[in-house]
Structures are given as C-alpha cells and as structure tokens.
Design an enzyme around this catalytic site. Structure first.
Site, short mmCIF file in Angstrom:
data_model
loop_
_atom_site.label_atom_id
_atom_site.label_comp_id
_atom_site.label_asym_id
_atom_site.label_seq_id
_atom_site.Cartn_x
_atom_site.Cartn_y
_atom_site.Cartn_z
N GLY A 27 0.82 -1.20 0.00
CA GLY A 27 0.00 0.00 0.00
C GLY A 27 0.85 1.25 0.00
O GLY A 27 2.09 1.19 -0.03
N PHE A 28 0.21 2.39 0.06
CA PHE A 28 0.89 3.68 0.02
C PHE A 28 1.88 3.83 1.18
O PHE A 28 3.11 3.89 0.98
CB PHE A 28 -0.17 4.79 0.03
N ASP A 73 -4.01 -13.08 1.66
CA ASP A 73 -5.04 -12.38 2.42
C ASP A 73 -4.69 -12.50 3.90
O ASP A 73 -4.52 -13.62 4.41
CB ASP A 73 -6.40 -12.99 2.13
N ARG A 126 3.92 -15.20 19.09
CA ARG A 126 4.76 -16.40 18.94
C ARG A 126 6.24 -16.05 18.98
O ARG A 126 7.04 -16.77 19.58
CB ARG A 126 4.42 -17.06 17.60
N TYR A 152 -17.04 0.07 8.63
CA TYR A 152 -15.66 0.51 8.75
C TYR A 152 -15.35 0.97 10.17
O TYR A 152 -14.31 0.60 10.75
CB TYR A 152 -15.44 1.65 7.75
#
Length: 332
Positions: A27-28, A73, A126, A152
């Site tokens: 992403g940006f 994902d 972990r 959202y």
C-alpha cells in the site's frame, strides 16, 4: 537499543530489529515503511493481497537483499503457519483504511479487522515481537452498522480492542498508531481524501470542486514524516494509541489553489455553495507524539504536495504482480 530520535531521522543509523513483517506492505504507507526498514538494515517480509495495494508500489524493492513479497489475504486463518519468522517487529497496515478507499465490502472489512488482526497478533506473540496496529480515526458520521461507513467504524473499534486486550497480557508488546491523511509518492488519488480528489480532478482537467465555500480545513502530513512517527512509536514500545498526522490544517480552497498551481492545470475551481455533507474530519491530537516521542513533521503541506505531484506526473505504468513475485524468488 539505540535512542529513538537517532533512528527516526533519515540517517545511516541501523534499526534495532533484525527482521520485520509488514502487512499491507504494497500500500501507500506500507511501501514507504518497507523501504525505510530495508534502508536501515532490516529484513522485510511484505504481505499484501493487492486488493487495494499495488504491485508497482514495491517493484523498486524487487531483488533487494532481505526483501520478500507474499501475496496473501491477511484474514487467511492459516496465515501464522505460512510465516515462519522469527520477527522482531510486526506492523499491521492491512487493516481497514477508509470506507471509500477501495472495493472492500463490509464483510471483508470485518474479516480483516477480526480474523486478520488476530492472526497477525498471534505471529507477533509467537516470536515475542513488537506489534503495531496502524489504525485510523473513525468517520464522525458512521453510526449505522449496516452501511459501509458504519462497518468501517466497527472494524476499527474491534481491531483496536483486540490489540488493547493483547497489550495487557504479560510479555506483550502491542501498540496502536492512528494515521491521519497523508500525501506523497504512490498515494492513491481515488481514496476519497482531500487532496486526493483534487489531484485526480486537476490532472484530468475536470473542475476542482470544493465543499461549501471551500473553508473546511484538512490535516495533511507528508508520508516520510508519517513513517518517521510509526518507527518512533515502534521503538518506544508505547501501548497507548498515538495520533500521527499533520499539524498544519489548510483550507480546501488553499489546497485546491496549490494543486492547480503545481499541476499546471487550467481546470476551474468551483464551489458547491451548499454546506459540506457531514461533520468535518477529526484532527490528530499530536501532542503525545510530540512530547513523548519527539516526533515533529518536517515537511510543510505545500512542499509535500509539490513532491506528490512530481511523483504522480512521473509515475510509470503498472507492474504486474507476477513480475514482482518472480523477481522475489517465486512467492505466490
């Protein structure tokens, strides 16, 4: 561990981590964070499903030693088993961005905030890694859980609640940064922000449209300054949410004039004449970041827009994700 201020500045100082996981790394903001970490001697695993991220954002990192890209994902329940680590730092930027920043439907937003955040928290737990959730201010008019804005806002609240619950566990090192509007190279002009909308309109030669009389103010921060803040908070190990955003709040009219000047567009500026829809966006409360972490934005909003426009007008064509994966050793 080195002093916080020494690492935050753009010097040759090395980071206090050996290996980092950055979700939403294509992403940006994520792509800039990956670059900064690599430049500081940190190996970086960049995870992104490219639903809103872009392969070309990390194409410049292809072939760099210590960089790996994984198209996955973050809400995949088997994710912890796919990432062997061990990591010293985990920055979760794959959470909800803005309700109008991409094609995500409300269920996808909620899956990312719940299953995705829990999976990445498990990876950090972990490995005993410092975990940082990149959150955002909820929209002030998001009261309906059945529309995109409401989902959202619920996603933001739930992901922050998960991190807060984990932060209270013994040995946990979890924190939250709330990122406000930023500009810079590789920003999306279709993300629903100001100046994103103005940049898209001016570059296309369409009228630059202001809400009301153009007097509404917006906080703007240059992306390099935002990444500085993220790294300062990561080193500082704070568990309290930290707002990161621009202290300067130019009006929409001022931003529009600057955008037109920088793009050389002959697009007209128009005002709706009607009151803006909904309340104004919240402004960042950056006092905590200033006082505790010594973070101060160093790039003015005018200069930040200048650098943004320069990058937008020089941006090459899209790079297929397959090219990036092939150059990074065939991750898929």
């Amino acid at each position: 561990m080195m002093p916080m201020a020494a690492f935050a500045t753009k010097t040759e100082a090395r980071a206090p981590w050996g290996r980092a996981l950055v979700t939403g790394g294509a992403g940006f903001v994520g792509s800039h964070l990956c670059t900064r970490l690599l430049d500081s001697g940190v190996e970086v695993d960049c995870l992104d499903d490219l639903s809103t991220g872009r392969a070309e954002n990390v194409a410049h990192l292809a072939g760099r030693q210590g960089f790996r890209f994984l198209e996955r994902d973050v809400a995949d329940p088997g994710l912890p088993g796919l990432l062997d680590g061990p990591y010293d730092l985990v920055v979760h930027l794959a959470g909800p961005a803005r309700p109008d920043a991409g094609p995500d439907r409300p269920p996808a937003l909620l899956d990312t905030a719940s299953t995705g955040t829990r999976a990445v928290l498990d990876i950090a737990g972990r490995d005993g890694a410092r975990f940082l959730l990149a959150s955002a201010p909820p929209p002030p008019d998001a009261d309906d859980p059945f529309d995109a804005h409401g989902a959202y806002a619920e996603a933001l609240r739930f992901s922050e609640a998960l991190v807060a619950a984990r932060a209270g566990a013994p040995g946990a090192h979890a924190g939250i940064v709330r990122l406000f509007t930023a500009c810079g190279p590789r920003m999306r002009t279709e993300d629903g922000t100001v100046p994103g909308a103005f940049l898209a309109q001016a570059l296309a030669g369409r009228p630059v449209t202001l809400a009301g009389d153009g007097g509404r103010r917006h906080s703007l921060c240059y992306v390099d300054d935002l990444v500085d803040g993220v790294l300062l908070v990561a080193v500082g190990r704070s568990v309290r949410p930290v707002d990161l955003g621009g202290d300067e709040t130019p009006t929409e009219a001022e931003i529009a004039r600057r955008v037109i000047e920088l793009t050389g567009s002959d697009a007209p500026v128009t005002c709706t004449g009607r009151p803006p829809d909904g309340p104004a966006e919240p402004r960042p409360a950056t006092g905590f970041a200033h006082e505790i972490f010594g973070w101060m934005p160093g790039v003015t909003w005018q200069e930040g827009l200048a650098r943004t426009v320069a990058a937008l007008t020089e941006r090459p064509g899209p790079v297929p994700a397959t090219v990036v994966r092939a150059e990074e050793g065939g991750w898929a």
